[in-house]
Scaffold this motif. Structure first.
Motif, PDB file in Angstrom:
ATOM      1  N   ARG A  94      14.638  33.555 -14.219  1.00 37.78           N
ATOM      2  CA  ARG A  94      13.458  32.838 -14.720  1.00 37.78           C
ATOM      3  C   ARG A  94      13.478  31.373 -14.307  1.00 37.78           C
ATOM      4  O   ARG A  94      12.438  30.799 -13.967  1.00 37.78           O
ATOM      5  CB  ARG A  94      13.390  32.954 -16.239  1.00 37.78           C
ATOM      6  CG  ARG A  94      13.161  34.375 -16.743  1.00 37.78           C
ATOM      7  CD  ARG A  94      12.999  34.391 -18.248  1.00 37.78           C
ATOM      8  NE  ARG A  94      12.756  35.751 -18.745  1.00 37.78           N
ATOM      9  CZ  ARG A  94      12.565  36.054 -20.015  1.00 37.78           C
ATOM     10  NH1 ARG A  94      12.584  35.070 -20.931  1.00 37.78           N
ATOM     11  NH2 ARG A  94      12.358  37.303 -20.381  1.00 37.78           N
ATOM     12  N   LEU A  95      14.660  30.756 -14.356  1.00 36.24           N
ATOM     13  CA  LEU A  95      14.754  29.351 -13.964  1.00 36.24           C
ATOM     14  C   LEU A  95      14.421  29.162 -12.489  1.00 36.24           C
ATOM     15  O   LEU A  95      13.894  28.116 -12.091  1.00 36.24           O
ATOM     16  CB  LEU A  95      16.163  28.824 -14.250  1.00 36.24           C
ATOM     17  CG  LEU A  95      16.579  28.740 -15.724  1.00 36.24           C
ATOM     18  CD1 LEU A  95      18.037  28.318 -15.836  1.00 36.24           C
ATOM     19  CD2 LEU A  95      15.682  27.762 -16.481  1.00 36.24           C
ATOM     20  N   ALA A  96      14.729  30.167 -11.665  1.00 35.21           N
ATOM     21  CA  ALA A  96      14.457  30.059 -10.236  1.00 35.21           C
ATOM     22  C   ALA A  96      12.964  29.992  -9.944  1.00 35.21           C
ATOM     23  O   ALA A  96      12.559  29.484  -8.890  1.00 35.21           O
ATOM     24  CB  ALA A  96      15.092  31.226  -9.481  1.00 35.21           C
ATOM     25  N   ASN A  97      12.144  30.499 -10.842  1.00 33.98           N
ATOM     26  CA  ASN A  97      10.695  30.493 -10.647  1.00 33.98           C
ATOM     27  C   ASN A  97      10.022  29.255 -11.232  1.00 33.98           C
ATOM     28  O   ASN A  97       8.799  29.142 -11.191  1.00 33.98           O
ATOM     29  CB  ASN A  97      10.081  31.750 -11.265  1.00 33.98           C
ATOM     30  CG  ASN A  97      10.529  33.010 -10.561  1.00 33.98           C
ATOM     31  OD1 ASN A  97      10.642  33.027  -9.335  1.00 33.98           O
ATOM     32  ND2 ASN A  97      10.787  34.067 -11.311  1.00 33.98           N
ATOM     33  N   THR A  98      10.791  28.367 -11.832  1.00 32.63           N
ATOM     34  CA  THR A  98      10.240  27.128 -12.377  1.00 32.63           C
ATOM     35  C   THR A  98      10.563  25.964 -11.445  1.00 32.63           C
ATOM     36  O   THR A  98      11.282  26.104 -10.466  1.00 32.63           O
ATOM     37  CB  THR A  98      10.820  26.846 -13.769  1.00 32.63           C
ATOM     38  OG1 THR A  98      12.250  26.686 -13.663  1.00 32.63           O
ATOM     39  CG2 THR A  98      10.532  28.007 -14.714  1.00 32.63           C
ATOM     40  N   GLY A  99      10.026  24.805 -11.745  1.00 32.33           N
ATOM     41  CA  GLY A  99      10.304  23.626 -10.946  1.00 32.33           C
ATOM     42  C   GLY A  99      11.710  23.105 -11.172  1.00 32.33           C
ATOM     43  O   GLY A  99      12.411  23.481 -12.129  1.00 32.33           O
ATOM     44  N   ILE A 100      12.146  22.225 -10.289  1.00 32.70           N
ATOM     45  CA  ILE A 100      13.501  21.685 -10.374  1.00 32.70           C
ATOM     46  C   ILE A 100      13.669  20.866 -11.644  1.00 32.70           C
ATOM     47  O   ILE A 100      14.688  20.976 -12.337  1.00 32.70           O
ATOM     48  CB  ILE A 100      13.802  20.828  -9.130  1.00 32.70           C
ATOM     49  CG1 ILE A 100      13.798  21.705  -7.876  1.00 32.70           C
ATOM     50  CG2 ILE A 100      15.150  20.122  -9.269  1.00 32.70           C
ATOM     51  CD1 ILE A 100      14.017  20.940  -6.599  1.00 32.70           C
ATOM     52  N   ALA A 101      12.682  20.051 -11.988  1.00 34.49           N
ATOM     53  CA  ALA A 101      12.782  19.215 -13.181  1.00 34.49           C
ATOM     54  C   ALA A 101      12.871  20.057 -14.445  1.00 34.49           C
ATOM     55  O   ALA A 101      13.708  19.801 -15.326  1.00 34.49           O
ATOM     56  CB  ALA A 101      11.589  18.262 -13.256  1.00 34.49           C
ATOM     57  N   ARG A 102      12.031  21.095 -14.534  1.00 36.80           N
ATOM     58  CA  ARG A 102      12.055  21.933 -15.738  1.00 36.80           C
ATOM     59  C   ARG A 102      13.361  22.719 -15.827  1.00 36.80           C
ATOM     60  O   ARG A 102      13.951  22.845 -16.910  1.00 36.80           O
ATOM     61  CB  ARG A 102      10.864  22.883 -15.734  1.00 36.80           C
ATOM     62  CG  ARG A 102      10.799  23.793 -16.941  1.00 36.80           C
ATOM     63  CD  ARG A 102       9.529  24.628 -16.947  1.00 36.80           C
ATOM     64  NE  ARG A 102       8.341  23.775 -17.040  1.00 36.80           N
ATOM     65  CZ  ARG A 102       7.091  24.250 -17.075  1.00 36.80           C
ATOM     66  NH1 ARG A 102       6.896  25.569 -16.998  1.00 36.80           N
ATOM     67  NH2 ARG A 102       6.071  23.426 -17.164  1.00 36.80           N
ATOM     68  N   ALA A 103      13.819  23.245 -14.699  1.00 38.96           N
ATOM     69  CA  ALA A 103      15.075  23.989 -14.709  1.00 38.96           C
ATOM     70  C   ALA A 103      16.242  23.093 -15.095  1.00 38.96           C
ATOM     71  O   ALA A 103      17.122  23.491 -15.866  1.00 38.96           O
ATOM     72  CB  ALA A 103      15.323  24.611 -13.338  1.00 38.96           C
ATOM     73  N   THR A 104      16.244  21.861 -14.586  1.00 39.55           N
ATOM     74  CA  THR A 104      17.310  20.924 -14.947  1.00 39.55           C
ATOM     75  C   THR A 104      17.291  20.611 -16.435  1.00 39.55           C
ATOM     76  O   THR A 104      18.340  20.575 -17.092  1.00 39.55           O
ATOM     77  CB  THR A 104      17.155  19.625 -14.134  1.00 39.55           C
ATOM     78  OG1 THR A 104      17.204  19.935 -12.734  1.00 39.55           O
ATOM     79  CG2 THR A 104      18.259  18.637 -14.473  1.00 39.55           C
ATOM     80  N   THR A 105      16.096  20.407 -16.973  1.00 41.23           N
ATOM     81  CA  THR A 105      15.978  20.120 -18.408  1.00 41.23           C
ATOM     82  C   THR A 105      16.493  21.270 -19.255  1.00 41.23           C
ATOM     83  O   THR A 105      17.227  21.067 -20.236  1.00 41.23           O
ATOM     84  CB  THR A 105      14.519  19.819 -18.760  1.00 41.23           C
ATOM     85  OG1 THR A 105      14.047  18.723 -17.964  1.00 41.23           O
ATOM     86  CG2 THR A 105      14.380  19.462 -20.229  1.00 41.23           C
ATOM     87  N   VAL A 106      16.131  22.499 -18.884  1.00 41.42           N
ATOM     88  CA  VAL A 106      16.573  23.664 -19.651  1.00 41.42           C
ATOM     89  C   VAL A 106      18.090  23.807 -19.593  1.00 41.42           C
ATOM     90  O   VAL A 106      18.747  24.082 -20.614  1.00 41.42           O
ATOM     91  CB  VAL A 106      15.882  24.933 -19.124  1.00 41.42           C
ATOM     92  CG1 VAL A 106      16.467  26.184 -19.787  1.00 41.42           C
ATOM     93  CG2 VAL A 106      14.386  24.864 -19.375  1.00 41.42           C
ATOM     94  N   ILE A 107      18.674  23.615 -18.415  1.00 48.36           N
ATOM     95  CA  ILE A 107      20.124  23.765 -18.278  1.00 48.36           C
ATOM     96  C   ILE A 107      20.856  22.703 -19.092  1.00 48.36           C
ATOM     97  O   ILE A 107      21.856  22.987 -19.765  1.00 48.36           O
ATOM     98  CB  ILE A 107      20.515  23.698 -16.791  1.00 48.36           C
ATOM     99  CG1 ILE A 107      19.971  24.929 -16.048  1.00 48.36           C
ATOM    100  CG2 ILE A 107      22.030  23.614 -16.634  1.00 48.36           C
ATOM    101  CD1 ILE A 107      20.187  24.897 -14.558  1.00 48.36           C
ATOM    102  N   VAL A 108      20.366  21.451 -19.042  1.00 40.57           N
ATOM    103  CA  VAL A 108      20.998  20.389 -19.833  1.00 40.57           C
ATOM    104  C   VAL A 108      20.900  20.703 -21.323  1.00 40.57           C
ATOM    105  O   VAL A 108      21.868  20.513 -22.082  1.00 40.57           O
ATOM    106  CB  VAL A 108      20.362  19.028 -19.507  1.00 40.57           C
ATOM    107  CG1 VAL A 108      20.870  17.955 -20.472  1.00 40.57           C
ATOM    108  CG2 VAL A 108      20.667  18.623 -18.071  1.00 40.57           C
ATOM    109  N   LEU A 109      19.749  21.210 -21.784  1.00 43.37           N
ATOM    110  CA  LEU A 109      19.604  21.578 -23.187  1.00 43.37           C
ATOM    111  C   LEU A 109      20.552  22.711 -23.578  1.00 43.37           C
ATOM    112  O   LEU A 109      21.127  22.712 -24.683  1.00 43.37           O
ATOM    113  CB  LEU A 109      18.159  21.995 -23.469  1.00 43.37           C
ATOM    114  CG  LEU A 109      17.129  20.868 -23.531  1.00 43.37           C
ATOM    115  CD1 LEU A 109      15.729  21.436 -23.723  1.00 43.37           C
ATOM    116  CD2 LEU A 109      17.460  19.889 -24.654  1.00 43.37           C
TER     117      LEU A 109
END
Length: 366
Positions: A94-109
Protein backbone atom coordinates in the motif's frame (compact mmCIF):
# COMPACT_ATOMS: atom_id res chain seq x y z
CA UNK A 1 4.28 -16.50 -53.64
CA UNK A 2 5.02 -19.66 -51.65
CA UNK A 3 3.09 -20.94 -48.68
CA UNK A 4 6.04 -20.32 -46.35
CA UNK A 5 6.19 -16.66 -47.32
CA UNK A 6 2.44 -16.26 -46.70
CA UNK A 7 2.75 -17.82 -43.27
CA UNK A 8 5.63 -15.55 -42.44
CA UNK A 9 3.68 -12.47 -43.49
CA UNK A 10 0.83 -13.41 -41.16
CA UNK A 11 3.13 -14.12 -38.25
CA UNK A 12 5.02 -10.88 -38.79
CA UNK A 13 1.87 -8.86 -38.24
CA UNK A 14 1.23 -10.37 -34.80
CA UNK A 15 2.55 -8.28 -31.94
CA UNK A 16 5.24 -10.15 -30.03
CA UNK A 17 4.51 -11.13 -26.45
CA UNK A 18 7.06 -9.59 -24.10
CA UNK A 19 9.37 -11.80 -22.10
CA UNK A 20 9.62 -11.75 -18.39
CA UNK A 21 12.05 -13.39 -16.04
CA UNK A 22 11.38 -14.96 -12.69
CA UNK A 23 13.36 -12.23 -11.04
CA UNK A 24 11.12 -9.40 -12.06
CA UNK A 25 9.64 -7.64 -9.05
CA UNK A 26 5.99 -8.33 -8.32
CA UNK A 27 5.44 -5.16 -6.32
CA UNK A 28 5.60 -1.55 -7.56
CA UNK A 29 8.87 0.31 -7.43
CA UNK A 30 9.41 1.63 -3.92
CA UNK A 31 12.41 3.27 -2.33
CA UNK A 32 12.08 1.29 0.92
CA UNK A 33 13.54 -2.23 0.54
CA UNK A 34 11.45 -5.31 1.19
CA UNK A 35 11.79 -5.82 4.94
CA UNK A 36 10.17 -9.26 4.67
CA UNK A 37 13.48 -10.63 3.41
CA UNK A 38 15.82 -12.24 5.88
CA UNK A 39 18.85 -10.39 4.57
CA UNK A 40 17.21 -6.97 5.00
CA UNK A 41 16.10 -7.78 8.56
CA UNK A 42 19.57 -9.09 9.42
CA UNK A 43 21.22 -5.89 8.17
CA UNK A 44 18.79 -3.78 10.19
CA UNK A 45 19.51 -5.76 13.35
CA UNK A 46 23.26 -5.50 12.88
CA UNK A 47 23.04 -1.75 12.21
CA UNK A 48 20.82 -1.12 15.23
CA UNK A 49 23.12 -3.21 17.44
CA UNK A 50 26.11 -1.14 16.36
CA UNK A 51 24.16 2.01 17.30
CA UNK A 52 23.41 0.51 20.73
CA UNK A 53 27.08 -0.29 21.18
CA UNK A 54 28.03 3.32 20.45
CA UNK A 55 25.46 4.63 22.93
CA UNK A 56 26.65 2.17 25.60
CA UNK A 57 30.22 3.35 25.16
CA UNK A 58 29.19 7.00 25.38
CA UNK A 59 26.98 6.44 28.45
CA UNK A 60 29.57 4.43 30.41
CA UNK A 61 30.41 6.33 33.67
CA UNK A 62 33.66 4.43 33.91
CA UNK A 63 35.52 1.94 31.82
CA UNK A 64 34.91 1.34 28.15
CA UNK A 65 31.29 0.21 28.13
CA UNK A 66 28.28 -0.04 30.46
CA UNK A 67 27.22 -3.67 29.94
CA UNK A 68 23.98 -3.37 31.91
CA UNK A 69 22.90 -0.39 29.83
CA UNK A 70 24.01 -2.22 26.66
CA UNK A 71 21.92 -5.29 27.47
CA UNK A 72 18.73 -3.44 28.33
CA UNK A 73 19.02 -1.05 25.40
CA UNK A 74 19.76 -3.93 23.00
CA UNK A 75 16.60 -5.72 24.11
CA UNK A 76 14.52 -2.56 23.71
CA UNK A 77 15.98 -1.61 20.30
CA UNK A 78 15.71 -5.12 18.84
CA UNK A 79 12.06 -5.41 19.90
CA UNK A 80 11.26 -2.03 18.36
CA UNK A 81 13.23 -2.82 15.18
CA UNK A 82 11.61 -6.21 14.56
CA UNK A 83 8.04 -5.08 15.22
CA UNK A 84 8.43 -1.91 13.13
CA UNK A 85 9.93 -3.95 10.27
CA UNK A 86 6.98 -6.36 10.47
CA UNK A 87 4.41 -3.54 10.24
CA UNK A 88 6.27 -1.86 7.35
CA UNK A 89 6.54 -5.22 5.59
CA UNK A 90 2.78 -5.77 5.80
CA UNK A 91 1.96 -2.22 4.65
CA UNK A 92 4.64 -2.03 1.93
CA UNK A 93 2.34 -2.82 -1.05
CA UNK A 94 0.00 0.00 0.00
CA UNK A 95 2.82 2.41 0.81
CA UNK A 96 4.34 1.77 -2.62
CA UNK A 97 1.20 3.21 -4.24
CA UNK A 98 1.35 6.45 -2.25
CA UNK A 99 3.65 9.43 -2.61
CA UNK A 100 7.09 9.58 -1.06
CA UNK A 101 6.08 12.21 1.50
CA UNK A 102 3.02 10.28 2.66
CA UNK A 103 4.91 6.99 2.82
CA UNK A 104 7.69 8.62 4.83
CA UNK A 105 5.18 10.11 7.26
CA UNK A 106 3.44 6.77 7.78
CA UNK A 107 6.72 4.93 8.37
CA UNK A 108 7.93 7.54 10.88
CA UNK A 109 4.59 7.30 12.72
CA UNK A 110 4.84 3.50 12.84
CA UNK A 111 8.32 3.66 14.38
CA UNK A 112 7.44 6.44 16.84
CA UNK A 113 4.27 4.66 18.03
CA UNK A 114 6.18 1.42 18.33
CA UNK A 115 8.88 3.05 20.43
CA UNK A 116 6.22 4.75 22.55
CA UNK A 117 4.46 1.45 23.24
CA UNK A 118 7.66 -0.30 24.30
CA UNK A 119 8.73 2.70 26.40
CA UNK A 120 5.47 2.68 28.32
CA UNK A 121 5.69 -1.08 28.74
CA UNK A 122 9.25 -0.82 30.06
CA UNK A 123 8.43 2.01 32.49
CA UNK A 124 5.26 0.43 33.89
CA UNK A 125 6.05 -3.31 33.81
CA UNK A 126 9.76 -4.04 33.49
CA UNK A 127 11.20 -1.14 35.47
CA UNK A 128 8.39 0.77 37.25
CA UNK A 129 9.43 4.00 38.96
CA UNK A 130 7.79 5.46 42.09
CA UNK A 131 7.32 8.83 40.46
CA UNK A 132 5.29 7.45 37.55
CA UNK A 133 6.10 7.65 33.85
CA UNK A 134 9.13 9.74 32.93
CA UNK A 135 7.63 11.57 29.97
CA UNK A 136 10.74 13.65 29.36
CA UNK A 137 12.87 10.54 28.85
CA UNK A 138 10.20 9.01 26.61
CA UNK A 139 10.04 12.22 24.56
CA UNK A 140 13.81 12.04 24.04
CA UNK A 141 13.50 8.43 22.85
CA UNK A 142 10.73 9.36 20.44
CA UNK A 143 12.73 12.27 19.03
CA UNK A 144 15.81 10.09 18.62
CA UNK A 145 13.76 7.35 16.94
CA UNK A 146 12.19 9.84 14.51
CA UNK A 147 15.57 11.34 13.57
CA UNK A 148 17.18 7.95 13.03
CA UNK A 149 14.21 6.78 10.94
CA UNK A 150 14.39 9.87 8.75
CA UNK A 151 18.12 9.39 8.19
CA UNK A 152 17.61 5.73 7.28
CA UNK A 153 14.77 6.59 4.88
CA UNK A 154 16.93 9.26 3.29
CA UNK A 155 19.64 6.67 2.72
CA UNK A 156 17.09 4.26 1.20
CA UNK A 157 15.81 7.00 -1.12
CA UNK A 158 19.27 7.96 -2.35
CA UNK A 159 20.15 4.30 -2.86
CA UNK A 160 16.94 3.79 -4.83
CA UNK A 161 17.65 6.80 -7.04
CA UNK A 162 21.18 5.59 -7.72
CA UNK A 163 19.88 2.13 -8.62
CA UNK A 164 17.35 3.59 -11.04
CA UNK A 165 20.01 5.70 -12.75
CA UNK A 166 22.27 2.67 -12.98
CA UNK A 167 19.51 0.58 -14.57
CA UNK A 168 18.71 3.36 -17.04
CA UNK A 169 22.35 3.63 -18.04
CA UNK A 170 22.57 -0.13 -18.40
CA UNK A 171 19.50 -0.23 -20.65
CA UNK A 172 20.97 2.52 -22.83
CA UNK A 173 24.26 0.66 -23.01
CA UNK A 174 22.52 -2.59 -23.94
CA UNK A 175 20.52 -0.88 -26.67
CA UNK A 176 23.67 0.67 -28.09
CA UNK A 177 25.64 -2.55 -28.01
CA UNK A 178 22.79 -4.63 -29.40
CA UNK A 179 22.28 -2.24 -32.34
CA UNK A 180 25.68 -3.04 -33.82
CA UNK A 181 25.92 -5.58 -36.63
CA UNK A 182 28.83 -6.26 -38.96
CA UNK A 183 27.92 -4.86 -42.39
CA UNK A 184 29.92 -7.40 -44.41
CA UNK A 185 27.53 -10.14 -43.32
CA UNK A 186 24.62 -8.19 -44.80
CA UNK A 187 26.49 -7.59 -48.08
CA UNK A 188 27.53 -11.24 -48.38
CA UNK A 189 24.00 -12.42 -47.63
CA UNK A 190 22.44 -10.09 -50.18
CA UNK A 191 24.93 -11.20 -52.84
CA UNK A 192 24.16 -14.84 -52.03
CA UNK A 193 20.43 -14.22 -52.30
CA UNK A 194 20.87 -12.36 -55.58
CA UNK A 195 22.81 -15.28 -57.06
CA UNK A 196 20.13 -17.76 -55.98
CA UNK A 197 17.11 -15.86 -57.32
CA UNK A 198 17.54 -17.20 -60.87
CA UNK A 199 18.94 -20.66 -60.10
CA UNK A 200 17.02 -21.64 -56.95
CA UNK A 201 14.25 -19.18 -56.02
CA UNK A 202 12.98 -21.38 -53.14
CA UNK A 203 16.36 -21.24 -51.39
CA UNK A 204 16.56 -17.53 -52.09
CA UNK A 205 13.15 -17.04 -50.46
CA UNK A 206 14.18 -19.07 -47.40
CA UNK A 207 17.35 -17.00 -47.12
CA UNK A 208 15.33 -13.79 -47.22
CA UNK A 209 13.12 -15.08 -44.40
CA UNK A 210 16.12 -16.06 -42.29
CA UNK A 211 17.84 -12.73 -42.91
CA UNK A 212 14.71 -10.75 -42.06
CA UNK A 213 14.27 -12.72 -38.84
CA UNK A 214 17.86 -11.96 -37.86
CA UNK A 215 17.38 -8.25 -38.40
CA UNK A 216 14.04 -8.24 -36.61
CA UNK A 217 15.82 -9.76 -33.61
CA UNK A 218 18.58 -7.17 -33.93
CA UNK A 219 16.05 -4.33 -33.84
CA UNK A 220 14.20 -5.80 -30.83
CA UNK A 221 15.96 -3.70 -28.17
CA UNK A 222 13.21 -3.81 -25.52
CA UNK A 223 14.08 -7.33 -24.38
CA UNK A 224 16.96 -7.78 -21.99
CA UNK A 225 16.76 -11.58 -21.81
CA UNK A 226 15.39 -14.26 -24.13
CA UNK A 227 15.21 -18.07 -23.87
CA UNK A 228 18.21 -19.98 -25.15
CA UNK A 229 15.95 -21.90 -27.53
CA UNK A 230 15.09 -18.68 -29.39
CA UNK A 231 18.74 -17.63 -29.52
CA UNK A 232 19.75 -21.02 -30.93
CA UNK A 233 17.01 -20.79 -33.56
CA UNK A 234 18.47 -17.47 -34.75
CA UNK A 235 21.91 -19.07 -34.85
CA UNK A 236 20.59 -21.90 -37.03
CA UNK A 237 19.06 -19.34 -39.38
CA UNK A 238 22.36 -17.48 -39.58
CA UNK A 239 24.36 -20.64 -40.27
CA UNK A 240 21.76 -21.63 -42.86
CA UNK A 241 22.47 -18.40 -44.76
CA UNK A 242 26.22 -18.94 -44.52
CA UNK A 243 25.82 -22.55 -45.73
CA UNK A 244 24.21 -21.24 -48.90
CA UNK A 245 27.34 -19.18 -49.50
CA UNK A 246 30.04 -21.62 -48.36
CA UNK A 247 28.41 -24.90 -49.31
CA UNK A 248 29.98 -28.09 -47.98
CA UNK A 249 32.91 -26.16 -46.58
CA UNK A 250 30.73 -25.29 -43.59
CA UNK A 251 29.65 -28.18 -41.36
CA UNK A 252 27.88 -27.76 -38.01
CA UNK A 253 27.40 -29.94 -34.93
CA UNK A 254 24.87 -29.24 -32.19
CA UNK A 255 25.10 -30.72 -28.70
CA UNK A 256 22.46 -29.03 -26.54
CA UNK A 257 21.67 -30.65 -23.20
CA UNK A 258 18.02 -31.07 -22.28
CA UNK A 259 16.51 -28.65 -19.78
CA UNK A 260 18.32 -25.55 -21.08
CA UNK A 261 15.63 -24.40 -23.50
CA UNK A 262 14.47 -21.63 -21.14
CA UNK A 263 17.92 -20.55 -19.96
CA UNK A 264 18.01 -16.73 -19.97
CA UNK A 265 20.52 -15.13 -22.32
CA UNK A 266 20.82 -11.61 -23.80
CA UNK A 267 19.50 -11.55 -27.38
CA UNK A 268 22.03 -11.83 -30.21
CA UNK A 269 24.76 -13.09 -27.88
CA UNK A 270 25.78 -16.17 -29.86
CA UNK A 271 25.33 -14.90 -33.42
CA UNK A 272 28.35 -12.52 -33.37
CA UNK A 273 30.49 -15.33 -31.94
CA UNK A 274 29.34 -17.69 -34.68
CA UNK A 275 30.06 -14.98 -37.23
CA UNK A 276 33.62 -14.76 -35.95
CA UNK A 277 33.88 -18.56 -36.12
CA UNK A 278 32.71 -18.60 -39.74
CA UNK A 279 34.85 -15.64 -40.79
CA UNK A 280 38.10 -16.76 -39.16
CA UNK A 281 37.76 -20.54 -38.84
CA UNK A 282 35.86 -21.58 -41.98
CA UNK A 283 36.04 -18.91 -44.68
CA UNK A 284 39.81 -18.53 -44.35
CA UNK A 285 40.40 -22.27 -44.89
CA UNK A 286 40.24 -23.72 -48.37
CA UNK A 287 38.90 -27.02 -47.07
CA UNK A 288 36.51 -25.34 -44.63
CA UNK A 289 35.75 -27.04 -41.33
CA UNK A 290 33.18 -27.82 -38.65
CA UNK A 291 31.64 -25.47 -36.13
CA UNK A 292 30.56 -27.18 -32.93
CA UNK A 293 27.97 -25.60 -30.60
CA UNK A 294 27.57 -27.17 -27.15
CA UNK A 295 25.44 -26.26 -24.14
CA UNK A 296 25.31 -27.98 -20.77
CA UNK A 297 24.58 -27.33 -17.12
CA UNK A 298 27.09 -27.62 -14.28
CA UNK A 299 26.20 -26.56 -10.77
CA UNK A 300 24.52 -23.12 -10.63
CA UNK A 301 25.80 -22.20 -14.11
CA UNK A 302 25.02 -22.92 -17.75
CA UNK A 303 27.97 -23.28 -20.14
CA UNK A 304 27.91 -22.52 -23.87
CA UNK A 305 30.83 -23.51 -26.09
CA UNK A 306 31.50 -22.54 -29.71
CA UNK A 307 34.41 -24.35 -31.39
CA UNK A 308 35.94 -23.87 -34.80
CA UNK A 309 39.25 -24.80 -36.44
CA UNK A 310 42.01 -22.24 -36.35
CA UNK A 311 42.86 -20.45 -39.63
CA UNK A 312 45.17 -22.26 -42.03
CA UNK A 313 48.77 -21.18 -41.38
CA UNK A 314 49.50 -21.31 -45.12
CA UNK A 315 46.54 -19.12 -45.99
CA UNK A 316 45.98 -15.40 -45.47
CA UNK A 317 46.41 -14.35 -41.87
CA UNK A 318 43.63 -12.64 -39.95
CA UNK A 319 44.33 -10.61 -36.89
CA UNK A 320 40.85 -11.43 -35.66
CA UNK A 321 37.94 -9.14 -35.09
CA UNK A 322 37.58 -8.57 -31.36
CA UNK A 323 34.51 -6.35 -31.72
CA UNK A 324 32.12 -9.28 -31.41
CA UNK A 325 33.86 -10.64 -28.32
CA UNK A 326 34.11 -7.22 -26.67
CA UNK A 327 30.47 -6.46 -27.49
CA UNK A 328 29.26 -9.76 -26.05
CA UNK A 329 31.43 -9.49 -22.95
CA UNK A 330 30.14 -5.97 -22.23
CA UNK A 331 26.51 -7.04 -22.58
CA UNK A 332 26.95 -10.08 -20.33
CA UNK A 333 28.63 -7.96 -17.67
CA UNK A 334 25.89 -5.34 -17.84
CA UNK A 335 23.15 -7.97 -17.35
CA UNK A 336 24.67 -10.59 -15.03
CA UNK A 337 27.63 -8.80 -13.47
CA UNK A 338 30.66 -10.82 -12.48
CA UNK A 339 28.73 -14.09 -12.53
CA UNK A 340 28.96 -14.19 -16.33
CA UNK A 341 32.27 -15.13 -17.91
CA UNK A 342 33.41 -15.13 -21.54
CA UNK A 343 36.81 -16.54 -22.43
CA UNK A 344 38.56 -18.03 -25.44
CA UNK A 345 41.21 -20.72 -25.69
CA UNK A 346 43.17 -22.68 -28.30
CA UNK A 347 44.13 -26.35 -28.12
CA UNK A 348 45.19 -28.83 -30.83
CA UNK A 349 44.19 -26.48 -33.63
CA UNK A 350 40.72 -25.82 -32.21
CA UNK A 351 39.61 -22.36 -31.12
CA UNK A 352 36.99 -22.40 -28.33
CA UNK A 353 34.86 -19.58 -26.98
CA UNK A 354 33.25 -20.43 -23.62
CA UNK A 355 30.36 -18.58 -22.02
CA UNK A 356 29.35 -19.14 -18.40
CA UNK A 357 25.92 -17.82 -17.41
CA UNK A 358 24.14 -18.05 -14.05
CA UNK A 359 21.15 -20.38 -14.18
CA UNK A 360 18.14 -18.17 -14.72
CA UNK A 361 14.87 -18.81 -16.50
CA UNK A 362 13.35 -16.63 -19.20
CA UNK A 363 9.84 -17.70 -20.13
CA UNK A 364 7.11 -16.53 -22.45
CA UNK A 365 4.21 -14.65 -20.88
CA UNK A 366 0.89 -16.14 -21.86
Amino acid sequence: MSKKWSQYSIVATVKETPLKTDKQPKTPEFFVPDLCRVRAVFLMLVTSELLVLVLAVVQAPQGWIDWSYFGLLSLFVQWATLTSAAFICLLRPRLANTGIARATTVIVLIVVLDVLAFSLFADRVLHPSPGGVDWQTIAKKLLLAALITLMVLRYFYLQHQWQQQREAQMQAQLASLQARIRPHFLFNSMNTIASLIASDPVKAEDAVLDLSELFRANLRTDQQLVPLARELELCRRYLGIETLRLGERLQTEWHIAEGLEQQAIPPLTLQPLLENAVHHGIQSRAEGGTIRVEAYEKGPYAYLLIQNPEPDTNGPRHNGNQVGLANTRARLTAVFGEQAVLKQSRHNGIHTVTLRLPRQTARMEH
